[in-house]
Design an enzyme around this catalytic site. Structure first.
Site, mmCIF file in Angstrom:
data_model
loop_
_atom_site.group_PDB
_atom_site.id
_atom_site.type_symbol
_atom_site.label_atom_id
_atom_site.label_comp_id
_atom_site.label_asym_id
_atom_site.label_seq_id
_atom_site.Cartn_x
_atom_site.Cartn_y
_atom_site.Cartn_z
ATOM 1 N N ASP A 89 0.846 -1.203 0.000
ATOM 2 C CA ASP A 89 0.000 0.000 0.000
ATOM 3 C C ASP A 89 0.875 1.244 0.000
ATOM 4 O O ASP A 89 1.613 1.486 0.961
ATOM 5 C CB ASP A 89 -0.895 0.003 1.247
ATOM 6 N N MET B 248 -1.991 4.689 -3.898
ATOM 7 C CA MET B 248 -2.963 5.673 -3.424
ATOM 8 C C MET B 248 -2.317 7.044 -3.515
ATOM 9 O O MET B 248 -1.867 7.625 -2.527
ATOM 10 C CB MET B 248 -3.400 5.332 -1.995
HETATM 11 C C1 DX5 Z 1 -6.516 0.275 2.947
HETATM 12 C C2 DX5 Z 1 -5.481 -0.597 2.264
HETATM 13 C C3 DX5 Z 1 -5.609 -2.043 2.557
HETATM 14 C C4 DX5 Z 1 -5.445 -2.378 4.002
HETATM 15 C C5 DX5 Z 1 -5.850 -3.775 4.239
HETATM 16 O O1 DX5 Z 1 -6.410 1.561 2.458
HETATM 17 O O2 DX5 Z 1 -5.590 -0.460 0.859
HETATM 18 O O3 DX5 Z 1 -4.743 -2.807 1.722
HETATM 19 O O4 DX5 Z 1 -4.126 -2.208 4.454
HETATM 20 O O5 DX5 Z 1 -5.834 -3.985 5.607
HETATM 21 P P1 DX5 Z 1 -7.059 -4.649 6.380
HETATM 22 O O6 DX5 Z 1 -7.122 -6.078 5.882
HETATM 23 O O7 DX5 Z 1 -6.670 -4.524 7.782
HETATM 24 O O8 DX5 Z 1 -8.304 -3.894 6.010
HETATM 25 ZN ZN ZN Z 2 -4.498 -1.882 -0.398
#
Ligand code: DX5
Ligand code: ZN
Length: 211
Positions: free
Chosen positions: A32, A65
């Site tokens: 991420d 992101m």
């Molecule tokens: C949220 C991220 C996810 C997140 C997933 O913005 O894109 O990839 O880290 O983590 P969990 O499984 O805890 O929702």
């Molecule tokens: Zn993610």
């Protein structure tokens, strides 16, 4: 396939977590990338990805992101990413298409990410996708609750594009991963759930649901 998100991995022992993932049979890691602007959180940079590529042989997918597509996409491709997932909301249609093309020109894969509020009809405008990632939380943080309406989006997208790999991201754990796959997803990102107990145990709990 389960793609662990390292966002909520213990940061000072990340290498240890990655070794445990390898031992547990994990093939793909979800990284991420948060820039504190597109989402209100800051995470990793290309150097981490380059170091992961040097030490492990995982397939690396970047969940980008950020709206800084022109600089970030090449930076993560150069770092060794195999697949870059670009948000539909990150720019104009032509900017997003350009970023997808940059991945393909580099011989890498590209996918489109849709926020929970974005309808699946937008996928129709992007013919060359290797994957679609449907967010099941508003992006920015790990550990949020799974938005149930995502299941209908997965099913609709899968019936429209049966051959398109669909990934789901956010709040996935042992009590909902089966529903995601039953509705047509083939890849699930799992973050915080994996770090609640011994990693191998957590992976096994998820795999049991899919058996
Ligand atoms: C949220 C991220 C996810 C997140 C997933 O913005 O894109 O990839 O880290 O983590 P969990 O499984 O805890 O929702
Ligand atoms: Zn993610």
């Amino acid at each position: 396939m389960i793609a662990p998100s390292i966002l909520n991995a213990p940061s000072l022992t990340l290498g240890q977590s990655l070794s445990e993932m390898k031992a547990a049979g994990i093939k793909r890691i979800h990284v991420d990338i948060m820039d504190g602007h597109f989402v209100p959180n800051l995470s990793f940079g290309p150097e981490l990805v380059a170091n992961m590529v040097k030490q492990f042989d995982f397939e690396i997918e970047i969940h980008l992101m950020s709206t800084a597509l022109e600089s970030m996409v090449p930076a993560f491709l150069d770092a060794g990413a195999d697949l870059v997932l670009i948000h539909y909301e990150a720019g104009s249609e032509s900017e997003v298409k350009k970023a997808i093309k940059a991945c393909h020109d580099a011989g890498k894969k590209a996918g489109l990410v849709l926020n929970p509020a974005t309808p699946i009809s937008v996928v129709d405008d992007f013919p060359a996708l290797d994957q679609v990632l449907l967010m099941s939380v508003v992006p920015g943080f790990g550990g949020q609750a799974f938005i149930e309406a995502t299941l209908d989006k997965i099913a609709s997208l899968h019936s429209k594009y049966p051959d398109l790999p669909i990934e789901v991201d956010g709040g996935v754990k042992d009590n909902n991963i089966r529903a995601c796959f039953d509705h047509g997803a083939s890849i699930a990102v799992v973050g915080s759930f994996l770090f609640k107990d011994e990693l191998a145990k957590q992976v096994k709990k998820l795999e049991q649901q899919l058996a």
